[in-house]
Design an enzyme around this catalytic site. Structure first.
Site, PDB file in Angstrom:
ATOM      1  N   ASN A  85      -0.099  -4.220  -6.273  1.00  0.00           N
ATOM      2  CA  ASN A  85      -0.521  -4.253  -4.862  1.00  0.00           C
ATOM      3  C   ASN A  85      -0.394  -5.651  -4.256  1.00  0.00           C
ATOM      4  OD1 ASN A  85      -2.691  -5.659  -5.885  1.00  0.00           O
ATOM      5  ND2 ASN A  85      -4.225  -4.530  -4.720  1.00  0.00           N
ATOM      6  N   THR A 103      -6.664  18.059 -13.717  1.00  0.00           N
ATOM      7  CA  THR A 103      -5.589  18.238 -14.702  1.00  0.00           C
ATOM      8  C   THR A 103      -5.953  17.393 -15.920  1.00  0.00           C
ATOM      9  OG1 THR A 103      -4.115  18.303 -12.789  1.00  0.00           O
ATOM     10  CG2 THR A 103      -3.075  18.156 -14.958  1.00  0.00           C
ATOM     11  N   LYS A 163       3.616   1.278  -3.873  1.00  0.00           N
ATOM     12  CA  LYS A 163       3.096   0.522  -5.025  1.00  0.00           C
ATOM     13  C   LYS A 163       4.027   0.601  -6.236  1.00  0.00           C
ATOM     14  CE  LYS A 163      -1.749   0.293  -3.837  1.00  0.00           C
ATOM     15  NZ  LYS A 163      -3.136   0.357  -4.271  1.00  0.00           N
ATOM     16  N   ALA A 208      -5.046   5.335  -8.707  1.00  0.00           N
ATOM     17  CA  ALA A 208      -6.221   4.518  -8.365  1.00  0.00           C
ATOM     18  C   ALA A 208      -7.100   4.311  -9.596  1.00  0.00           C
ATOM     19  CB  ALA A 208      -7.013   5.201  -7.247  1.00  0.00           C
ATOM     20  N   THR A 231       0.835  -1.192   0.000  1.00  0.00           N
ATOM     21  CA  THR A 231       0.000   0.000   0.000  1.00  0.00           C
ATOM     22  C   THR A 231       0.875   1.250   0.000  1.00  0.00           C
ATOM     23  OG1 THR A 231      -1.966   1.007   0.960  1.00  0.00           O
ATOM     24  CG2 THR A 231      -0.404   0.037   2.525  1.00  0.00           C
TER      25      THR A 231
HETATM   26  P1  ATR Z   1      -4.297   7.948  -6.075  1.00  0.00           P
HETATM   27  O1  ATR Z   1      -3.192   6.945  -5.956  1.00  0.00           O
HETATM   28  O2  ATR Z   1      -5.261   7.950  -4.917  1.00  0.00           O
HETATM   29  O3  ATR Z   1      -4.999   7.872  -7.388  1.00  0.00           O
HETATM   30  P2  ATR Z   1      -2.966  10.285  -7.071  1.00  0.00           P
HETATM   31  O4  ATR Z   1      -2.276   9.469  -8.103  1.00  0.00           O
HETATM   32  O5  ATR Z   1      -2.228  11.355  -6.334  1.00  0.00           O
HETATM   33  O6  ATR Z   1      -3.582   9.374  -5.944  1.00  0.00           O
HETATM   34  O7  ATR Z   1      -4.251  10.939  -7.769  1.00  0.00           O
HETATM   35  C1  ATR Z   1      -5.161  11.719  -7.058  1.00  0.00           C
HETATM   36  C2  ATR Z   1      -6.307  12.122  -7.997  1.00  0.00           C
HETATM   37  O8  ATR Z   1      -7.254  12.901  -7.258  1.00  0.00           O
HETATM   38  C3  ATR Z   1      -5.873  13.001  -9.156  1.00  0.00           C
HETATM   39  O9  ATR Z   1      -6.725  12.742 -10.258  1.00  0.00           O
HETATM   40  C4  ATR Z   1      -6.111  14.416  -8.596  1.00  0.00           C
HETATM   41  O10 ATR Z   1      -6.315  15.401  -9.592  1.00  0.00           O
HETATM   42  P3  ATR Z   1      -5.032  16.038 -10.375  1.00  0.00           P
HETATM   43  O11 ATR Z   1      -4.573  14.999 -11.324  1.00  0.00           O
HETATM   44  O12 ATR Z   1      -5.554  17.255 -11.025  1.00  0.00           O
HETATM   45  O13 ATR Z   1      -4.020  16.340  -9.280  1.00  0.00           O
HETATM   46  C5  ATR Z   1      -7.395  14.184  -7.860  1.00  0.00           C
HETATM   47  N1  ATR Z   1      -7.661  15.171  -6.800  1.00  0.00           N
HETATM   48  C6  ATR Z   1      -7.041  15.265  -5.604  1.00  0.00           C
HETATM   49  N2  ATR Z   1      -7.575  16.280  -4.864  1.00  0.00           N
HETATM   50  C7  ATR Z   1      -8.578  16.817  -5.631  1.00  0.00           C
HETATM   51  C8  ATR Z   1      -9.508  17.872  -5.440  1.00  0.00           C
HETATM   52  N3  ATR Z   1      -9.540  18.567  -4.301  1.00  0.00           N
HETATM   53  N4  ATR Z   1     -10.380  18.126  -6.431  1.00  0.00           N
HETATM   54  C9  ATR Z   1     -10.373  17.426  -7.576  1.00  0.00           C
HETATM   55  N5  ATR Z   1      -9.508  16.421  -7.827  1.00  0.00           N
HETATM   56  C10 ATR Z   1      -8.621  16.115  -6.873  1.00  0.00           C
END
Ligand code: ATR
Length: 276
Positions: free
Chosen positions: A91, A157, A70, A135, A66
């Site tokens: 995982n 993004t 990963k 994820a 985790t």
């Molecule tokens: P994980 O492993 O949980 O997928 P990650 O790879 O850091 O973590 O991805 C987090 C995702 O949540 C991304 O799509 C991020 O958007 P960005 O790609 O623009 O950074 C999104 N995310 C996190 N906080 C957010 C928020 N407050 N509003 C909208 N999207 C958010």
């Protein structure tokens, strides 16, 4: 079998004390009458390789991985399944014959929860997935293999959503957009894969996104309904689910990889719900 020779499994992460995996796998072992041990192990950054070697030498047969390891696991695996290669993350490690086999079970976990536990049909449905991080990447292949009519990835993004679209376009009808491009669109299933829920945030979504009888699924779970689940309720989603089932189902898939037996999951999901 003496305690010393028991097959060992563990989840590694940092932090790790919150992990429910030891509890879940202990229940699976009971349900399938398997003798094994499963612990949660705190590993320091940079120490993953050393930990795996020592664990394998001490009857370690498998590991769950985790946050934040990963990607380390992906790089350290000597063999990767195709689905792990495409997910770009691992995982589940199986330690066998001095090799490290890497796999990912998150996607199967989500699909089993949606389809098996909640009778959702994805074929021919319009699916929206929020977020484009690790994820989400991990669940795209199995989702597309169910042949949805369309799969839209919306992300803050947009370029990250576009990259995922490029990487998975051979699996089905997948497209990318920003949250502000969702006006006047309707979806049968909306999955929240952003980490926004963790900080109580909700992506800026327009109203009226759900079609009739729609399903909302948050890959996160919490004691109370997440902000995404609360929003889905206000917006009229018919079925609103959190990620607890996915957590148990991905663990069941790991257990199956290691032990060749598929544990029953319903009682374990119910038990965890009671404990929240
Ligand atoms: P994980 O492993 O949980 O997928 P990650 O790879 O850091 O973590 O991805 C987090 C995702 O949540 C991304 O799509 C991020 O958007 P960005 O790609 O623009 O950074 C999104 N995310 C996190 N906080 C957010 C928020 N407050 N509003 C909208 N999207 C958010």
């Amino acid at each position: 079998m003496t305690q010393k020779n028991i097959d060992r499994y563990a989840v590694i992460g940092n932090p790790i004390s919150h992990s429910k995996s030891p509890l879940i796998h202990a229940e699976f072992a009971k349900l399938t009458r398997q003798t094994l041990s499963y612990t949660a192990e705190l590993v320091e950054p940079g120490q993953v390789k050393n930990f795996i070697t020592a664990f394998a030498n001490d009857n370690g047969k498998g590991l769950n991985i985790t946050v934040p390891f990963k990607l380390d696991a992906y790089e350290l695996a000597s063999d990767l399944t195709d689905r792990a290669k495409r997910a770009g993350a691992v995982n589940t490690l199986t330690l066998k014959d001095n090799k490290i086999f890497g796999d990912t079970t998150d996607g199967t976990g989500l699909l089993n929860d949606l389809i098996k536990n909640h009778q959702q049909i994805i074929k021919n449905k319009h699916v929206l997935i929020l977020g484009a991080g690790g994820a989400v990447r991990g669940v795209l292949e199995p989702l597309l293999l169910e042949n949805p009519a369309s799969l839209v990835i919306a992300n803050r993004t947009v370029s990250k959503a576009q990259q995922l679209t490029d990487d998975f376009s051979s699996f089905g009808n997948i497209s990318a957009c920003g949250f502000n491009e969702l006006d006047n669109r309707k979806f049968d299933i909306i999955i929240n894969g952003t980490s926004a829920s963790l900080s109580g945030d909700l992506p800026p979504l327009p109203d009226n996104l759900f079609s009739e009888h729609a399903c909302a699924y948050d890959m996160m779970y919490a004691k109370q309904a997440t902000v995404f689940m609360q929003w889905a309720k206000q917006q009229g989603a018919e079925i609103i689910l959190d990620g607890l089932g996915m957590l148990v189902e991905q663990a069941a898939e790991s257990f199956y990889i290691w032990r060749g037996v598929r544990p029953e999951t319903r009682t374990v999901i119910d038990m965890l719900k009671m404990q929240l």
